[in-house]
Scaffold this active site. Structure first.
Site, PDB file in Angstrom:
ATOM      1  N   SER A 146       0.835  -1.189   0.000  1.00 18.72           N
ATOM      2  CA  SER A 146       0.000   0.000   0.000  1.00 18.72           C
ATOM      3  C   SER A 146       0.878   1.251   0.000  1.00 18.72           C
ATOM      4  O   SER A 146       1.694   1.443  -0.898  1.00 18.72           O
ATOM      5  CB  SER A 146      -0.946  -0.050   1.199  1.00 18.72           C
ATOM      6  OG  SER A 146      -1.960   0.913   1.093  1.00 18.72           O
ATOM      7  N   HIS A 274      -6.406  -6.408   1.427  1.00 24.30           N
ATOM      8  CA  HIS A 274      -5.574  -5.275   1.039  1.00 24.30           C
ATOM      9  C   HIS A 274      -4.132  -5.456   1.502  1.00 24.30           C
ATOM     10  O   HIS A 274      -3.198  -5.091   0.787  1.00 24.30           O
ATOM     11  CB  HIS A 274      -6.148  -3.987   1.626  1.00 24.30           C
ATOM     12  CG  HIS A 274      -5.410  -2.759   1.214  1.00 24.30           C
ATOM     13  ND1 HIS A 274      -5.304  -2.358  -0.106  1.00 24.30           N
ATOM     14  CD2 HIS A 274      -4.714  -1.844   1.940  1.00 24.30           C
ATOM     15  CE1 HIS A 274      -4.585  -1.250  -0.182  1.00 24.30           C
ATOM     16  NE2 HIS A 274      -4.214  -0.920   1.045  1.00 24.30           N
TER      17      HIS A 274
END
Length: 332
Positions: A146, A274
Site C-alpha cells: 500500500s 488489502h
C-alpha cells in the site's frame, strides 16, 4: 526462470488485462493479463532457530537476523504500520533470506521521532539511511504494501544506480501515476483501519486503537503530498501484487506499474485482502522465496512464464504464534 504460476479465471467484475511484449528500449505496449495464484499450503516454520531480533540504527528492525543470508529483503509497511508487521514473513524466509523492516517515525519504538514534512522528504531520508546497507555487490530486493509500496518504489528510484535493488515487489497499490487520484477519495483513518482488515486486531484495546489511528493519520497526511513526475523507468525487475479480496484496489489498477520498469515485469492476484503480510500472516512467502532464489541463480527474477515455474503465493497462511515476538512495541 521461476516456475509458472497456474492461473484461474478472475471474478466476472474484473476484466482481464491485455498482454504485451517486452522489447528492450521501446515504448511500453500493453501489459500481460493479471495472473491469479492459487492458495498454497500453510508455511512451515524454518527448522533453524531464529536469532534474537535486533534494531539497526533508528530505521530498521531485523526480526530474524541472518548475517550470512545471501539476499536482504527490505520491507516497507502500510500506512500507519510498523516494522513488526513483517515479523512472520521474516521468520518464514529465514535462513536463506534476511528481512530488514523499515521503522517509520511517529509510531512504535519511534513514537517521539517526527515524520518528515512531506513524501519527497521522507523518500530522501529513507534513501539516505538505506544506501549504506546496499553496497555494490550486496544482493537486495524491496517489498512494500500500500503506502509502503509507493515508498519502496520511490526510494529505489532515488538511490544511486549501483545501489538499487535488483527486484521490487509492490503490493496493494496502484501505479504512481494513479496514486494521487486514488488518494482523492479522502479516506479517513477509521475507515482505512477497517478496510485493511486490521480493526479486529486492535478493537479490544482502546489505547491500541488510538495508536493505530494516529499512525494512519500521519501517513495519510504525508501521502497527500505525493506528486508523480515522469522519469526514466527502473532497470529492476518489478512485480505488482493485489489481494483477490482487496476492497480498495481493482486488479486492473496494477497495469500502471508496467511503465515504471524496463526490466522484467509481471502482475499477479493472490489470496488475501488489502494487506498480504501482517502481524498474524506472513504474506506471499512462496512467491518471494521463488523470486529471491531466482535472483541468486542469475535467472530473470520476474519472469514467471518459464515452463519450469512452480511459484505460488501463501498470503493466507497463518504464522506460528511465536513469530510475532519482537523487542518492538507491537504493531497493529
Amino acid at each position: 526462470m521461476p516456475p509458472t504460476i497456474p492461473t484461474t479465471p478472475g471474478p466476472a467484475a474484473r476484466p482481464p488485462l491485455i498482454a504485451r511484449p517486452r522489447p528492450a528500449a521501446a515504448p511500453l505496449p500493453t501489459t500481460p493479463p493479471v495472473r491469479r495464484a492459487p492458495a498454497a499450503p500453510a508455511v512451515t516454520p524454518s527448522a533453524v532457530p531464529a536469532a534474537r531480533p535486533r534494531i539497526e540504527g533508528d530505521w530498521f528492525l531485523l526480526p530474524a537476523p541472518r548475517p550470512d543470508a545471501a539476499v536482504r529483503l527490505f520491507c516497507f509497511p502500510h500506512a500507519g504500520g510498523d516494522a513488526t508487521a513483517f515479523t512472520p514473513l521474516a521468520r518464514a524466509l529465514t535462513p536463506a533470506h534476511e528481512v530488514w523492516a523499515l521503522r517509520p517515525p511517529a509510531r512504535g519504538g519511534r513514537s517521539r521521532d517526527p515524520m518528515p514534512a512531506d513524501f519527497a522528504a521522507l523518500t530522501a531520508e529513507v534513501a539516505r539511511v538505506i544506501a549504506p546497507h546496499l553496497a555494490p555487490g550486496r544482493r537486495a530486493a524491496f517489498y512494500g504494501q500500500s503506502f509502503g509500496a509507493l515508498l519502496a518504489y520511490e526510494v529505489a528510484r532515488a538511490l544511486p544506480a549501483d545501489r538499487r535493488p535488483e527486484l521490487v515487489v509492490v503490493a496493494g497499490a496502484p501505479g504512481p501515476a494513479e496514486w494521487t487520484e486514488r488518494e482523492s477519495k479522502d479516506l479517513d483513518a477509521a475507515e482505512l483501519l477497517r478496510l485493511t482488515g486490521l480493526e479486529e486486531l486492535v478493537s479490544a484495546d482502546p489505547e491500541l486503537v488510538e495508536l493505530a489511528l494516529a499512525g494512519i493519520r500521519t501517513d495519510l497526511a504525508v501521502s497527500a503530498t505525493y506528486r508523480h513526475r515522469p522519469h526514466p523507468p527502473l532497470a529492476s525487475a518489478l512485480y505488482a501484487l493485489a489481494g483477490a479480496d482487496d476492497p480498495m484496489l481493482a486488479t486492473t489498477d496494477l497495469s500502471g506499474w508496467a511503465a515504471h520498469t524496463r526490466g522484467a515485469f509481471e502482475h499477479l492476484v493472490l489470496p488475501g485482502g488489502h494487506l498480504l503480510a501482517t502481524v498474524d500472516r506472513p504474506g506471499p512467502v512462496d512467491l518471494l522465496t521463488s523470486l529471491l532464489t531466482s535472483l541468486l541463480s542469475g535467472r530473470a527474477a520476474a519472469d514467471p512464464t518459464s515452463s519450469t515455474a512452480t511459484a505460488t503465493a501463501s498470503a493466507t497462511a497463518p504464522a506460528p504464534a511465536s513469530a510475532t515476538a519482537t523487542e518492538e512495541q507491537p504493531s497493529w
